[in-house]
Motif scaffolding. Structure first.
Motif, short mmCIF file in Angstrom:
data_model
loop_
_atom_site.label_atom_id
_atom_site.label_comp_id
_atom_site.label_asym_id
_atom_site.label_seq_id
_atom_site.Cartn_x
_atom_site.Cartn_y
_atom_site.Cartn_z
N ARG A 16 7.54 34.87 31.74
CA ARG A 16 6.02 35.63 31.88
C ARG A 16 5.42 35.69 31.25
O ARG A 16 4.56 36.38 30.77
N ARG A 155 1.02 25.86 27.40
CA ARG A 155 1.26 26.64 28.38
C ARG A 155 1.56 26.18 30.22
O ARG A 155 2.34 26.38 30.90
N VAL A 162 10.45 28.15 33.45
CA VAL A 162 10.36 28.55 34.47
C VAL A 162 10.61 27.91 35.65
O VAL A 162 11.78 28.63 36.04
N LYS A 166 14.18 29.57 38.02
CA LYS A 166 14.54 29.17 39.27
C LYS A 166 15.19 28.75 39.31
O LYS A 166 16.18 29.23 40.43
N ILE A 190 8.32 28.08 44.29
CA ILE A 190 7.69 28.73 43.43
C ILE A 190 6.56 29.20 42.62
O ILE A 190 6.39 29.86 42.24
N THR A 191 6.26 29.44 44.43
CA THR A 191 4.75 30.42 44.61
C THR A 191 5.08 32.13 44.69
O THR A 191 5.50 32.19 45.59
N ASP A 192 4.94 32.32 43.05
CA ASP A 192 4.59 34.03 43.67
C ASP A 192 2.75 34.52 43.77
O ASP A 192 2.72 34.34 42.27
N GLU A 196 0.23 35.51 40.51
CA GLU A 196 -1.15 35.15 40.35
C GLU A 196 -1.88 35.75 40.35
O GLU A 196 -2.70 35.86 39.65
N ILE A 199 -1.70 37.87 37.32
CA ILE A 199 -2.86 36.95 35.67
C ILE A 199 -4.14 36.76 35.91
O ILE A 199 -4.63 36.94 35.30
N ILE A 240 -2.56 26.91 36.73
CA ILE A 240 -2.12 27.56 37.24
C ILE A 240 -1.19 26.47 38.45
O ILE A 240 -0.10 25.73 38.45
N THR A 243 0.21 23.91 35.76
CA THR A 243 2.33 24.70 35.73
C THR A 243 2.75 23.91 37.44
O THR A 243 4.15 24.02 36.95
N LYS A 244 2.57 24.75 38.22
CA LYS A 244 3.43 24.37 39.66
C LYS A 244 3.57 22.95 39.65
O LYS A 244 4.22 22.74 40.03
N GLU A 247 6.61 22.09 37.61
CA GLU A 247 7.66 22.97 37.49
C GLU A 247 8.25 22.12 39.04
O GLU A 247 9.49 21.99 39.20
O1 LIG Z 1 6.00 32.99 36.88
C1 LIG Z 1 6.28 32.06 37.69
O2 LIG Z 1 7.11 31.92 39.00
C2 LIG Z 1 5.20 30.71 37.84
O3 LIG Z 1 6.01 29.91 38.38
C3 LIG Z 1 3.93 30.60 36.78
C4 LIG Z 1 2.85 30.49 37.95
C5 LIG Z 1 1.48 30.53 36.82
O4 LIG Z 1 1.54 29.67 36.68
O5 LIG Z 1 1.53 31.23 36.52
C6 LIG Z 1 3.19 29.87 38.40
C7 LIG Z 1 4.02 29.53 39.88
C8 LIG Z 1 3.72 31.70 40.24
O6 LIG Z 1 2.76 31.82 42.03
C9 LIG Z 1 3.56 32.63 39.96
C10 LIG Z 1 2.94 32.06 38.93
#
Ligand SMILES: O=C(O)C(=O)C[C@]1(C(=O)O)C=C[C@@H](O)C=C1
Length: 282
Positions: A16, A155, A162, A166, A190-192, A196, A199, A240, A243-244, A247
């Motif tokens: 992160r 990025r 990530v 995880k 995977i979502t936080d 987000e 960010i 984002i 990125t997901k 993942e």
């Molecule tokens: O940091 C994380 O846990 C990620 O999975 C990366 C990321 C991001 O793209 O910044 C994507 C999904 C999460 O919801 C949070 C952030």
């Protein structure tokens, strides 16, 4: 990131931090691009007669850049994903032999075509100085585009690290979700949302800080070079979600080739995943 030390790379806090650092590169590359017009000629296929090449001026420059950088081993690094993986050249430098950090299929997880399309269609119009072409600047514009695309690609594909981190932190949970091909479940896992939100908040602050003259008082400061809200929107709606997507794509293959469903029907899974994730893109 020290790719010769896998344990440090797969620490989620370190990952992160690296993502936060990459925000600077992305924001500055957008600010550089914002000096130039939208410049549709840069993206139009075969607008210029380029010897031995069919495609846009941008694609040509991107390809030359990747070929040159492959000679200095850029794409041996696990955090670099090329736009033209089939046209790279072998370096004369000795191979780096990084210890394996990601699964062996990691290079095949590549969403660069999507990044390039969304960049041209959705990002450039939001960050460019004006509409239309500016003949004298097509070279500078394309150079700025290459920087933006490479920053975005790095990025977004960091999602592979990530995902691996995880997976290793919660192996039983992810194994279950992957076995059940539970794409929605993986996406939820995977979502936080708090990360987000942070960010987006930080990007607004960075957009203001990097895009204006810090020695001027607030009231005298001209507008930011790229609207900070536009940068946050691009992250929320493109960076984002992609990125997901990386993942999820990475995790779906994580149990290996003998994962029976995957071996039988990889296409159906990709289609399903694209459908599920397409809602989050423009
Ligand atoms: O940091 C994380 O846990 C990620 O999975 C990366 C990321 C991001 O793209 O910044 C994507 C999904 C999460 O919801 C949070 C952030």
């Amino acid at each position: 990131m020290e790719f010769k030390k896998p344990a440090t790379v797969l620490n989620l806090a370190n990952i992160r931090q690296a993502l936060v650092r990459m925000e600077d590169t992305v924001v500055f590359s957008f600010i550089e691009r914002s000096q130039f017009y939208e410049s549709p000629s840069v993206y139009a296929p075969n607008k210029y007669k380029i010897p031995n090449f069919s495609g846009s001026f941008l694609d040509w420059l991107l390809l030359q850049n990747e070929k040159t950088h492959s000679l200095v081993r850029r794409y041996e690094s696990p955090d670099e994903t090329p736009f033209f993986p089939d046209q790279l050249e072998e370096s004369f430098l000795p191979s780096l032999n990084y210890p394996p950090i990601l699964a062996d299929y990691a290079d095949e997880v590549n969403v660069n075509d999507e990044i390039r399309t969304v960049y041209i269609e959705k990002i450039v119009p939001q960050i460019a100085a004006k509409k239309g072409d500016q003949d004298e600047n097509i070279g500078s514009t394309a150079c700025a585009d290459v920087d933006c695309l490479q920053a975005l690609s790095r990025r977004v594909h960091f999602g592979k690290f990530v995902a691996e981190a995880k997976f290793q932190n919660e192996m039983a949970r992810y194994t279950n979700l992957i076995r059940n091909k539970d794409i929605k479940g993986i996406e939820e896992a995977i979502t936080d949302s708090a990360v987000e939100a942070k960010i987006l908040e930080r990007l607004i602050a960075k957009g203001h800080a990097y895009g204006t003259d810090p020695t001027l008082r607030y009231s005298q400061n001209p507008q930011s070079k790229v609207q900070p809200e536009a940068i946050a929107k691009i992250y929320k709606e493109v960076v984002i979600p992609l990125t997901k997507k990386v993942e999820v794509e990475y995790l779906l293959r994580r149990l290996g080739d003998d994962d029976e469903a995957e071996a039988q029907d990889p296409q159906r899974k990709t289609q399903l995943m694209n459908r599920l994730l397409s809602n989050s893109l423009w």
